[in-house]
Design a protein around this motif. Structure first.
Motif, PDB file in Angstrom:
ATOM      1  N   ASN A 176       2.611  -1.313  -5.460  1.00 40.68           N
ATOM      2  CA  ASN A 176       1.517  -0.406  -5.045  1.00 40.68           C
ATOM      3  C   ASN A 176       1.782   0.373  -3.832  1.00 40.68           C
ATOM      4  O   ASN A 176       1.338   1.683  -3.899  1.00 40.68           O
ATOM      5  CB  ASN A 176       0.212  -1.366  -4.822  1.00 40.68           C
ATOM      6  CG  ASN A 176      -0.247  -2.034  -5.852  1.00 40.68           C
ATOM      7  OD1 ASN A 176      -0.494  -1.592  -7.008  1.00 40.68           O
ATOM      8  ND2 ASN A 176      -0.897  -3.107  -5.820  1.00 40.68           N
ATOM      9  N   TYR A 177       2.632   0.161  -2.905  1.00 42.55           N
ATOM     10  CA  TYR A 177       3.054   0.962  -1.797  1.00 42.55           C
ATOM     11  C   TYR A 177       3.845   2.130  -2.202  1.00 42.55           C
ATOM     12  O   TYR A 177       4.078   3.187  -1.420  1.00 42.55           O
ATOM     13  CB  TYR A 177       3.526   0.040  -0.743  1.00 42.55           C
ATOM     14  CG  TYR A 177       4.988  -0.240  -0.898  1.00 42.55           C
ATOM     15  CD1 TYR A 177       6.116   0.499  -0.362  1.00 42.55           C
ATOM     16  CD2 TYR A 177       5.457  -1.533  -1.521  1.00 42.55           C
ATOM     17  CE1 TYR A 177       7.261   0.159  -0.731  1.00 42.55           C
ATOM     18  CE2 TYR A 177       6.649  -1.921  -1.846  1.00 42.55           C
ATOM     19  CZ  TYR A 177       7.882  -0.972  -1.469  1.00 42.55           C
ATOM     20  OH  TYR A 177       8.846  -1.365  -1.620  1.00 42.55           O
ATOM     21  N   LEU A 178       4.523   2.110  -3.332  1.00 43.53           N
ATOM     22  CA  LEU A 178       5.073   3.174  -3.858  1.00 43.53           C
ATOM     23  C   LEU A 178       4.458   4.090  -4.674  1.00 43.53           C
ATOM     24  O   LEU A 178       5.071   5.282  -5.307  1.00 43.53           O
ATOM     25  CB  LEU A 178       6.490   2.809  -4.259  1.00 43.53           C
ATOM     26  CG  LEU A 178       7.500   2.263  -3.240  1.00 43.53           C
ATOM     27  CD1 LEU A 178       8.700   1.788  -4.155  1.00 43.53           C
ATOM     28  CD2 LEU A 178       8.059   3.065  -2.570  1.00 43.53           C
ATOM     29  N   LYS A 179       3.198   3.967  -5.046  1.00 42.27           N
ATOM     30  CA  LYS A 179       2.374   4.531  -5.701  1.00 42.27           C
ATOM     31  C   LYS A 179       1.670   5.627  -5.122  1.00 42.27           C
ATOM     32  O   LYS A 179       0.599   5.145  -4.387  1.00 42.27           O
ATOM     33  CB  LYS A 179       1.539   3.978  -6.804  1.00 42.27           C
ATOM     34  CG  LYS A 179       2.171   2.924  -7.715  1.00 42.27           C
ATOM     35  CD  LYS A 179       1.209   2.244  -8.479  1.00 42.27           C
ATOM     36  CE  LYS A 179       1.934   1.184  -9.658  1.00 42.27           C
ATOM     37  NZ  LYS A 179       1.033   0.333 -10.493  1.00 42.27           N
ATOM     38  N   ASP A 180       2.058   6.840  -5.270  1.00 45.25           N
ATOM     39  CA  ASP A 180       1.207   7.810  -4.549  1.00 45.25           C
ATOM     40  C   ASP A 180       0.926   9.059  -5.292  1.00 45.25           C
ATOM     41  O   ASP A 180      -0.025   9.800  -5.075  1.00 45.25           O
ATOM     42  CB  ASP A 180       2.353   8.441  -3.456  1.00 45.25           C
ATOM     43  CG  ASP A 180       1.910   9.700  -2.647  1.00 45.25           C
ATOM     44  OD1 ASP A 180       0.918   9.237  -1.863  1.00 45.25           O
ATOM     45  OD2 ASP A 180       2.338  10.643  -2.664  1.00 45.25           O
ATOM     46  N   ASN A 181       1.737   9.570  -6.505  1.00 41.99           N
ATOM     47  CA  ASN A 181       1.198  10.737  -7.190  1.00 41.99           C
ATOM     48  C   ASN A 181       1.449   9.968  -8.860  1.00 41.99           C
ATOM     49  O   ASN A 181       2.507  10.095  -9.425  1.00 41.99           O
ATOM     50  CB  ASN A 181       2.387  11.631  -6.907  1.00 41.99           C
ATOM     51  CG  ASN A 181       1.755  13.060  -7.364  1.00 41.99           C
ATOM     52  OD1 ASN A 181       1.038  12.971  -8.470  1.00 41.99           O
ATOM     53  ND2 ASN A 181       2.345  14.072  -7.261  1.00 41.99           N
TER      54      ASN A 181
END
Length: 409
Positions: A51-56
């Motif tokens: 989740n912490y790498l999901k940005d776009n």
């Protein structure tokens, strides 16, 4: 004896069998590890990310996920969806490093105004007709002979006649002197060459004032810090949640530093003669930058749903600089330099603002998800516009330095 030999043979067979089994097992484990390494360090798709790498969500593939630092450093030179994010700002960092060195070396330094005391003696011993012909052949922009003659006659009593000389760019003059005199006067008389060089250097020094350079170098430092921290953030954030948290905060601090220090040169050089306004505006933009950094430390600030809030906060911070720029334009509306620098600053603001708009709206990848994963997505365009805006501001800073060097306070 037969029983003993038979037992020994069985024991040897068992040992050999276990050894072969162990070797087969170790080979399978080795193959499994090699296969796992190949799979582990492959690029993954968006839905496979923590989740912490999901940005776009519009960038669908070519992600690195929780790689070790060694593999991450190697990935600087491989293709993934962060490659251009890393290199656009890394190249920008080296560009501004080169500009900093160039500014420190090539931009004329402050010359002691006491050197003017030697000018009457130098002119007294000079043959102005020969001197002028030699200087004009080298430097066409030099004042006419009549001005040199008048300078020779009047400078003994007053230095005010300097103001009546034609405008002369000491920035280019000093550069020309270093290359022109050794070539054009190499075959002349040694005394004339020395007098010519001394007169021309002294004339150049007339137009230099002791104006501090620290606001300009503060801007260059802020730009380099922003570009380098951004490049490092895009490269290293895929390592772990903790490192991603640290690098994102460093990235936000770099953006705030760039915006804050961008207003140091226009504020300092515009209001150099008004210490109260100068310190007021500098303090205000510095406090606003520190506040922005403090807000960016809040964990929720990095969540994807706050993308527009992040862009709006930094955009508002940049918008606060409109007040001192408008104040400068009104106070110095008759100065050409005020108009030139305002034009540069408007262009800088448009570049920054358009970049922030692309970042917040995620254009163009939201129109065609997956088509801009490697090149052309909003964050890469934002990076290019930031470098262009910072370079525009560098050009404005050179105008400020010339303005204050020529006119002083």
């Amino acid at each position: 004896m037969d029983r003993i030999d038979r037992d020994e043979m069985l024991q040897k067979v068992e040992l050999e069998s276990s050894w072969h089994e162990g070797r087969d097992r170790s080979e399978k484990v080795g193959k499994g590890r090699r296969l796992w390494k190949k799979v582990k360090y492959q690029l993954v798709e968006y839905h496979c990310l923590p989740n912490y790498l999901k940005d776009n969500e519009y960038i669908l593939g070519y992600y690195r996920s929780e790689w070790p630092l060694k593999q991450i450093l190697f990935s600087t030179f491989t293709i993934h969806n962060e490659t251009l994010n890393v290199w656009t700002h890394l190249v920008g960092f080296f560009l501004f490093l080169a500009l900093t060195v160039y500014t420190a070396i090539m931009v004329p330094k402050v010359v002691d105004i006491q050197s003017l005391q030697q000018l009457p003696e130098v002119l007294k011993n000079a043959d102005l007709h020969k001197l002028h012909s030699e200087l004009v052949s080298c430097l066409p922009a030099l004042p006419q002979l009549s001005h040199l003659q008048r300078l020779k006659n009047d400078l003994k009593s007053s230095l005010r006649t300097i103001d009546s000389l034609p405008s002369l760019s000491c920035w280019h003059l000093l550069e020309l002197l270093s290359s022109c005199f050794p070539q054009r006067l190499a075959h002349g008389n040694q005394t004339n060459r020395g007098v010519a060089a001394e007169v021309a250097n002294t004339i150049a020094s007339l137009f230099v004032r002791p104006i501090p350079r620290w606001p300009f170098f503060a801007f260059l430092s802020g730009a380099m810090f922003c570009l380098l921290s951004s490049s490092a953030c895009h490269l290293l954030s895929c390592h772990s949640r903790r490192l991603a948290y640290i690098m994102l905060r460093l990235d936000y601090a770099g953006i705030a530093a760039l915006i804050s220090t961008s207003f140091y040169p226009p504020v300092y050089y515009s209001f150099l003669c008004d210490p109260f306004l100068c310190h007021f505006y500098l303090g205000l933009i510095t406090i606003l930058g520190c506040t922005t950094v403090a807000v960016s430390l809040i964990p929720a600030f990095q969540e994807p749903e706050y993308r527009a809030v992040r862009a709006g906060l930094f955009f508002g911070m940049g918008l606060s600089g409109v007040v001192p720029v408008l104040h400068k334009l009104i106070a110095f509306r008759h100065q050409p330099e005020a108009v030139y620098t305002t034009g540069y600053e408007l262009l800088m603001g448009l570049l920054y603002g358009f970049g922030a708009l692309l970042y917040a709206t995620r254009i163009p990848e939201r129109w065609k998800p997956g088509k801009f994963d490697i090149a052309g997505h909003s964050h890469q365009l934002f990076h290019v516009l930031v470098v262009a805006g910072a370079f525009t501001h560098y050009r404005a800073g050179l105008v400020y330095l010339k303005w204050r060097d020529l006119e002083g306070c």
